[in-house]
Design a protein around this motif. Structure first.
Motif, PDB file in Angstrom:
ATOM      1  N   LEU A 215      28.903  52.426  49.882  1.00 45.00           N
ATOM      2  CA  LEU A 215      29.386  51.909  51.174  1.00 45.00           C
ATOM      3  C   LEU A 215      30.067  50.558  51.054  1.00 45.00           C
ATOM      4  N   TYR A 216      29.523  49.683  50.178  1.00 49.56           N
ATOM      5  CA  TYR A 216      30.008  48.300  50.165  1.00 49.56           C
ATOM      6  C   TYR A 216      30.512  47.828  48.807  1.00 49.56           C
ATOM      7  N   GLY A 217      30.297  48.636  47.768  1.00 48.30           N
ATOM      8  CA  GLY A 217      30.676  48.173  46.437  1.00 48.30           C
ATOM      9  C   GLY A 217      29.673  47.194  45.858  1.00 48.30           C
ATOM     10  N   ASP A 218      28.490  47.062  46.507  1.00 50.01           N
ATOM     11  CA  ASP A 218      27.462  46.142  46.015  1.00 50.01           C
ATOM     12  C   ASP A 218      26.530  46.855  45.044  1.00 50.01           C
ATOM     13  N   HIS A 219      26.396  46.318  43.858  1.00 54.06           N
ATOM     14  CA  HIS A 219      25.479  46.915  42.880  1.00 54.06           C
ATOM     15  C   HIS A 219      25.313  45.958  41.711  1.00 54.06           C
ATOM     16  N   THR A 220      24.372  46.268  40.829  1.00 53.75           N
ATOM     17  CA  THR A 220      24.146  45.397  39.672  1.00 53.75           C
ATOM     18  C   THR A 220      24.591  46.066  38.373  1.00 53.75           C
ATOM     19  N   THR A 222      27.906  48.431  36.357  1.00 58.50           N
ATOM     20  CA  THR A 222      29.237  48.147  35.810  1.00 58.50           C
ATOM     21  C   THR A 222      30.314  48.781  36.688  1.00 58.50           C
ATOM     22  N   ASP A 223      31.314  47.970  37.023  1.00 60.49           N
ATOM     23  CA  ASP A 223      32.490  48.477  37.727  1.00 60.49           C
ATOM     24  C   ASP A 223      33.547  48.863  36.702  1.00 60.49           C
ATOM     25  N   VAL A 224      34.128  50.035  36.860  1.00 59.80           N
ATOM     26  CA  VAL A 224      35.283  50.397  36.036  1.00 59.80           C
ATOM     27  C   VAL A 224      36.497  50.371  36.972  1.00 59.80           C
ATOM     28  N   VAL A 225      37.370  49.403  36.722  1.00 62.19           N
ATOM     29  CA  VAL A 225      38.453  49.123  37.665  1.00 62.19           C
ATOM     30  C   VAL A 225      39.799  49.358  36.988  1.00 62.19           C
ATOM     31  N   PRO A 226      40.554  50.341  37.459  1.00 64.36           N
ATOM     32  CA  PRO A 226      41.873  50.582  36.881  1.00 64.36           C
ATOM     33  C   PRO A 226      42.751  49.333  36.999  1.00 64.36           C
ATOM     34  N   THR A 227      43.569  49.103  36.003  1.00 74.18           N
ATOM     35  CA  THR A 227      44.441  47.934  36.017  1.00 74.18           C
ATOM     36  C   THR A 227      45.368  47.991  37.222  1.00 74.18           C
ATOM     37  N   GLY A 228      45.474  46.872  37.910  1.00 74.73           N
ATOM     38  CA  GLY A 228      46.359  46.828  39.073  1.00 74.73           C
ATOM     39  C   GLY A 228      45.734  47.419  40.316  1.00 74.73           C
ATOM     40  N   GLY A 229      44.499  47.963  40.172  1.00 77.40           N
ATOM     41  CA  GLY A 229      43.841  48.559  41.340  1.00 77.40           C
ATOM     42  C   GLY A 229      43.418  47.474  42.317  1.00 77.40           C
ATOM     43  N   GLU A 230      43.536  47.800  43.594  1.00 78.58           N
ATOM     44  CA  GLU A 230      43.100  46.836  44.597  1.00 78.58           C
ATOM     45  C   GLU A 230      41.686  47.167  45.035  1.00 78.58           C
ATOM     46  N   GLU A 231      41.001  46.159  45.555  1.00 76.80           N
ATOM     47  CA  GLU A 231      39.665  46.392  46.096  1.00 76.80           C
ATOM     48  C   GLU A 231      39.785  47.420  47.229  1.00 76.80           C
ATOM     49  N   PRO A 232      38.988  48.520  47.167  1.00 79.15           N
ATOM     50  CA  PRO A 232      39.127  49.535  48.215  1.00 79.15           C
ATOM     51  C   PRO A 232      38.906  48.933  49.603  1.00 79.15           C
ATOM     52  N   SER A 233      39.772  49.288  50.551  1.00 82.85           N
ATOM     53  CA  SER A 233      39.735  48.680  51.886  1.00 82.85           C
ATOM     54  C   SER A 233      38.455  49.045  52.640  1.00 82.85           C
ATOM     55  N   TYR A 234      37.863  50.228  52.304  1.00 84.61           N
ATOM     56  CA  TYR A 234      36.659  50.632  53.040  1.00 84.61           C
ATOM     57  C   TYR A 234      35.455  49.764  52.682  1.00 84.61           C
ATOM     58  N   TRP A 235      35.602  48.864  51.701  1.00 89.45           N
ATOM     59  CA  TRP A 235      34.494  47.985  51.334  1.00 89.45           C
ATOM     60  C   TRP A 235      34.465  46.701  52.153  1.00 89.45           C
ATOM     61  N   ALA A 236      35.419  46.552  53.091  1.00 88.60           N
ATOM     62  CA  ALA A 236      35.369  45.356  53.941  1.00 88.60           C
ATOM     63  C   ALA A 236      34.149  45.469  54.845  1.00 88.60           C
ATOM     64  N   ARG A 237      33.201  44.547  54.720  1.00 88.13           N
ATOM     65  CA  ARG A 237      31.997  44.606  55.558  1.00 88.13           C
ATOM     66  C   ARG A 237      32.288  44.145  56.960  1.00 88.13           C
TER      67      ARG A 237
END
Ligand code: UTP
Length: 237
Positions: A215-220, A222-237
């Motif tokens: 829901l929020y992208g909160d966790h402890t 590992t994030d695997v983030v494609p290069t140039g990827g933007e933070e997903p908009s649905y993670w705006a709290r």
């Protein structure tokens, strides 16, 4: 948002505990209640390993062993389905088309393995790409990706973030060690890299932690983030 959740068998059913399965079903239902479209891929855990070990002593070949493993993953998938409410496809999907159809019509799809020679890690990555998921989450026994086996090496350090290519580079040497078990296997890492799939690898023992990650992208982990990827908009709290 649309997400694919890979639930390791050792996370969902290390032993048969209906309460643990119910807690996971509750988390999945809360995610659906928040508007999340979900595909879930369930692993075989210790039960699959036990069946495979027994059949190996009976001289089964590797494809037979894989088929046994796949059957156990489907039994675990069916167990989770029994705990889910009406918005779930009532039987485990046998292939990506079945799973994708269910996800697209708004049902939760739960599936296990599909074909010999791989694990459900790869199934989850392929399904995530196929349904064009925003996020792929691996709920595993380890809290993310480490530079060494954290169970065997006290000095092992966790990666907070990796690119998909870095994920492949980290997993390759782990896959060469006999008996080593990376939290995400090499084929899955390669599928993630090829698709440029936004992925989270986290400790799945607490279903609430999985919810927060989706829901929020909160966790402890590992994030695997494609290069140039933007933070997903649905993670705006
Ligand atoms: P898992 O995905 O549970 O394997 O599938 P795993 O990664 O070893 O298990 P965890 O994550 O530690 O719990 C169990 C077995 O089923 C077969 C393989 O033999 C695998 O080891 N399998 C699974 C397939 O052959 N194809 C599939 O698509 C999925």
């Amino acid at each position: 948002m649309r997400a694919v959740l890979s639930l390791g068998g050792s996370v969902l059913a290390p032993e048969l505990d209906p309460e643990r399965v119910a807690r996971y079903a509750d988390a999945i239902e809360r995610l659906v209640g928040e508007g999340c479209e979900l595909g879930v891929v369930v692993g075989g855990g210790g039960a699959a390993r036990d069946y495979i070990a027994a059949a190996r002593e009976l001289d089964a070949n590797e494809v037979q062993l894989d088929q046994l493993g796949i059957d156990v993953t489907r039994v675990n998938a069916r167990l989770l389905i029994t705990a889910l409410g009406p918005a779930v496809d009532p039987s485990p999907a046998h292939d990506y088309d079945e799973a994708a159809d269910a996800v697209r019509r708004g049902d939760v799809s739960v599936m296990g393995g599909v074909t010999p020679g791989q694990t459900t890690d790869a199934v989850a990555a392929a399904l995530a790409e196929y349904v064009d998921a925003d996020l792929l989450v691996y709920a595993t026994g380890a809290d993310g990706i480490y530079d060494a086996d954290p169970d065997a090496d006290d000095g092992a350090e966790q990666f907070a973030e990796l690119t998909p290519q870095e994920l492949v580079d980290v997993i390759v040497p782990m896959s060469r060690d006999a008996g080593a078990s990376a939290p995400v296997d090499l084929l899955a890492a390669k599928l993630i890299q090829r698709a440029g799939m936004r992925t989270v690898v986290l400790d799945g023992h607490d279903p609430t932690a999985v919810e927060e990650a989706v829901l929020y992208g909160d966790h402890t982990g590992t994030d695997v983030v494609p290069t140039g990827g933007e933070e997903p908009s649905y993670w705006a709290r």
